[in-house]
Design a protein around this motif. Structure first.
Motif, PDB file in Angstrom:
ATOM      1  N   ASP A 134      53.781  39.080  52.220  1.00  0.00           N
ATOM      2  CA  ASP A 134      53.246  39.045  50.865  1.00  0.00           C
ATOM      3  C   ASP A 134      54.118  39.763  49.844  1.00  0.00           C
ATOM      4  O   ASP A 134      54.800  39.132  49.053  1.00  0.00           O
ATOM      5  CB  ASP A 134      51.813  39.609  50.854  1.00  0.00           C
ATOM      6  N   LYS A 140      56.624  40.358  42.494  1.00  0.00           N
ATOM      7  CA  LYS A 140      55.724  41.309  41.827  1.00  0.00           C
ATOM      8  C   LYS A 140      56.190  42.720  42.167  1.00  0.00           C
ATOM      9  O   LYS A 140      56.376  43.051  43.336  1.00  0.00           O
ATOM     10  CB  LYS A 140      54.284  41.125  42.308  1.00  0.00           C
ATOM     11  N   LYS A 222      53.020  30.936  50.744  1.00  0.00           N
ATOM     12  CA  LYS A 222      53.291  31.729  49.540  1.00  0.00           C
ATOM     13  C   LYS A 222      54.424  31.100  48.720  1.00  0.00           C
ATOM     14  O   LYS A 222      54.352  31.036  47.484  1.00  0.00           O
ATOM     15  CB  LYS A 222      53.635  33.177  49.898  1.00  0.00           C
ATOM     16  N   GLU A 232      52.106  33.868  37.323  1.00  0.00           N
ATOM     17  CA  GLU A 232      50.642  33.817  37.295  1.00  0.00           C
ATOM     18  C   GLU A 232      50.130  33.343  35.937  1.00  0.00           C
ATOM     19  O   GLU A 232      49.142  33.837  35.422  1.00  0.00           O
ATOM     20  CB  GLU A 232      50.082  35.218  37.618  1.00  0.00           C
ATOM     21  N   ARG A 237      48.800  30.954  41.090  1.00  0.00           N
ATOM     22  CA  ARG A 237      49.167  32.130  41.876  1.00  0.00           C
ATOM     23  C   ARG A 237      47.998  33.096  42.049  1.00  0.00           C
ATOM     24  O   ARG A 237      47.976  33.895  42.994  1.00  0.00           O
ATOM     25  CB  ARG A 237      50.372  32.832  41.225  1.00  0.00           C
ATOM     26  N   LEU A 240      46.267  33.934  45.306  1.00  0.00           N
ATOM     27  CA  LEU A 240      46.782  34.938  46.249  1.00  0.00           C
ATOM     28  C   LEU A 240      46.061  36.273  46.097  1.00  0.00           C
ATOM     29  O   LEU A 240      46.235  37.180  46.895  1.00  0.00           O
ATOM     30  CB  LEU A 240      48.287  35.142  46.038  1.00  0.00           C
ATOM     31  N   ASN A 241      45.283  36.399  45.030  1.00  0.00           N
ATOM     32  CA  ASN A 241      44.526  37.639  44.823  1.00  0.00           C
ATOM     33  C   ASN A 241      43.146  37.584  45.475  1.00  0.00           C
ATOM     34  O   ASN A 241      42.304  38.433  45.207  1.00  0.00           O
ATOM     35  CB  ASN A 241      44.362  37.919  43.319  1.00  0.00           C
TER      36      ASN A 241
HETATM   37  N1  GLY Z   1      50.258  39.594  46.237  1.00  0.00           N
HETATM   38  C1  GLY Z   1      49.859  38.562  45.398  1.00  0.00           C
HETATM   39  C2  GLY Z   1      51.007  37.849  44.765  1.00  0.00           C
HETATM   40  O1  GLY Z   1      52.133  38.033  45.158  1.00  0.00           O
HETATM   41  O2  GLY Z   1      50.808  37.109  43.840  1.00  0.00           O
END
Ligand code: GLY
Length: 363
Positions: A134, A140, A222, A232, A237, A240-241
């Motif tokens: 991740d 991020k 991912k 995002e 995206r 993923l949260n």
């Molecule tokens: N950990 C969530 C992302 O990378 O968007």
């Protein structure tokens, strides 16, 4: 060695995976690089010295900084310490930071790289399952501030990511469990992966070969999401949260006694309970989920959590809008983002959670 391409608007790069990744590591350092800072997590430095020796450049390097990375040190003070080191050693715009550690270190390293001289190169070498699947991928970066997780940060893609699964074999059980939280998140996002997990049961997570396969599958999921929505902005995206708004509140309220992935696991169950409350899934789905992953233990300190503190932290989540807590929750067909709920719903689902956990004797 396997490789997966991460395509984004700002950068395309590769994630290399395999026990032999360090053999060709040097070949991937751009010729234009003037100096390399190796930023190494203290634990990794102590416990994985044999593996680190395989990184030839590291052995030759003059610039090694060992960092004790903990959630409490994921802050601006540690960032300043890194920036000061860069300045004192005359690092310039063509310099590179190579971070070797888990998600905490990778996030601080990426943040420091992104702001030093408006951005220098960064290579990630994640050493935990959680960071490999991740946080090391997708750009991020960030640190905690004012008691709020990751409230300061940037989107800043690394040059490349090198994953040597041999690091995972020395992880303490708590870190493996923490990694599972993020792995299971991908299984909720992608039903095929969920089925794969179910068929293979617990051996997936605890045998070396199969876990490599799981890591590859997760990174591919991912990669597809980040390609569509690097920053995002489109919402994709945000899926993923899943479980993360709960998780950040739980981690912070527990004073970080609960690891991120442990909190994500609980957060996913809570998100499922929210979905049930709004009739978006059948109860069976929650029961199956808890049953399928019942081998995952929940840290004892969770039982002592003050839920009002969790809600206080959830209130300051970056994803909230208009005074409501915005969640990512599963529905029958897809993952819903920006699902606003009142605080009383949050209290309510925590009450229901204890009922489920008791029923399944998960402690
Ligand atoms: N950990 C969530 C992302 O990378 O968007």
């Amino acid at each position: 060695m396997n490789k997966i391409q991460i395509k984004t608007k700002t950068k395309n790069y590769y994630v290399f995976i395999g026990k032999d990744v360090f053999e060709s590591f040097e070949d991937f350092i751009p010729e234009s690089v003037s100096k390399i800072l190796f930023l190494i997590d203290r634990n990794v430095n102590e416990k994985c010295s044999v593996l680190l020796k395989k990184i030839k450049l590291l052995n030759k390097s003059k610039y090694n900084l060992v960092i004790h990375s903990s959630e409490k040190k994921k802050n601006l003070i540690t960032t300043q310490h890194i920036l000061k080191y860069l300045i004192e050693n005359n690092f310039d715009r063509r310099s590179l930071i190579v971070s070797i550690g888990g998600g905490l270190l990778g996030d601080i390293a990426g943040f420091s790289a992104s702001i030093y001289m408006r951005g220098i190169k960064h290579i990630q070498i994640p050493t935990t399952i959680l960071s490999a699947v991740d946080s090391s991928i997708g750009g991020k970066t960030g640190v905690n501030f004012y008691g709020i997780k990751n409230i300061i940060g940037t989107f800043y893609q690394p040059e490349s990511v090198f994953i040597n699964p041999a690091f995972f074999y020395s992880l303490p059980k708590i870190e493996v469990i923490s990694g599972l939280g993020e792995l299971i998140k991908y299984a909720i996002i992608n039903p095929k992966l969920y089925d794969f997990y179910k068929n293979e049961t617990t051996k997936i997570f605890f045998t070396k070969e199969v876990s490599d396969e799981v890591i590859l599958k997760s990174i591919k999921i991912k990669a597809d999401i980040v390609k569509e929505d690097e920053k995002e902005e489109k919402g994709i995206r945000k899926i993923l949260n899943l479980g993360h708004t709960f998780a950040h509140g739980i981690e912070s309220a527990s004073n970080f006694k609960l690891k991120h992935g442990e909190a994500v696991f609980i957060g996913i169950i809570l998100a499922l309970i929210v979905s049930r409350k709004f009739n978006l899934i059948e109860e069976e789905r929650i029961l199956n989920f808890i049953n399928d992953f019942r081998f995952i233990t929940v840290n004892k300190s969770f039982a002592n959590l003050d839920i009002s503190k969790v809600v206080d932290f959830m209130r300051s989540d970056k994803k909230n809008l208009n005074g409501k807590i915005n969640l990512v929750i599963p529905s029958k067909e897809k993952i819903l983002i920006d699902f606003p709920v009142e605080e009383k719903v949050i209290y309510n689902v925590f009450e229901e959670l204890s009922k489920y956990l008791k029923k399944y004797a998960i402690q």
